[in-house]
Design an enzyme around this catalytic site. Sequence first.
Site, PDB file in Angstrom:
ATOM      1  N   PRO A   2       0.737  -1.174  -0.006  1.00  0.00           N
ATOM      2  CG  PRO A   2       0.262  -0.708   2.177  1.00  0.00           C
ATOM      3  CD  PRO A   2       0.921  -1.641   1.252  1.00  0.00           C
ATOM      4  N   PRO A  36       2.751  -6.631   1.741  1.00  0.00           N
ATOM      5  CG  PRO A  36       3.283  -6.760  -0.300  1.00  0.00           C
ATOM      6  CD  PRO A  36       2.165  -6.551   0.330  1.00  0.00           C
ATOM      7  NE  ARG A  41       6.071   1.851  -3.626  1.00  0.00           N
ATOM      8  CZ  ARG A  41       5.623   1.451  -4.609  1.00  0.00           C
ATOM      9  NH1 ARG A  41       5.306   2.455  -5.489  1.00  0.00           N
ATOM     10  NH2 ARG A  41       5.437   0.255  -4.913  1.00  0.00           N
ATOM     11  NE  ARG A  72      -3.867  -6.418   1.308  1.00  0.00           N
ATOM     12  CZ  ARG A  72      -3.549  -6.025  -0.220  1.00  0.00           C
ATOM     13  NH1 ARG A  72      -4.335  -5.482  -0.769  1.00  0.00           N
ATOM     14  NH2 ARG A  72      -2.027  -6.105  -0.385  1.00  0.00           N
TER      15      ARG A  72
END
Length: 126
Positions: A2, A36, A41, A72
């Site tokens: 994300p 992950p 960022r 998700r």
Amino acid sequence: MPHFIVECSDNIREEADLPGLFAKVNPTLAATGIFPLAGIRSRVHWVDTWQMADGQHDYASVHMTLKIGAGRSLESRQQAGEMLFELIKTHFAALMESRLLALSFEIEELHPTLNFKQNNVHALFK
């Protein structure tokens, strides 16, 4: 993904300690197990021109968006959002006590097809 994006009024640039916030946000997001680490960022866009409410006080605002890829569950997104907003409120608690401050946070799920990216950083974390 994300991406954690902060829009922050420039009048709290020194007090906001956004590098400190990012140092907490990134590992917190990674710890959820649904994002992950290599894709996380965090960044800020400083806003130098704004008006809040009646414009009569030295108001400050921080709006945060977490942009995530699709797929998700609502439950996992809500849990991650609640955990992240608690972290955000804790980070800004002292500033909230000392001045007029508006905090807001939203999660934006990107379209599953109209989302293009390339990242060779993931290989470092395999």
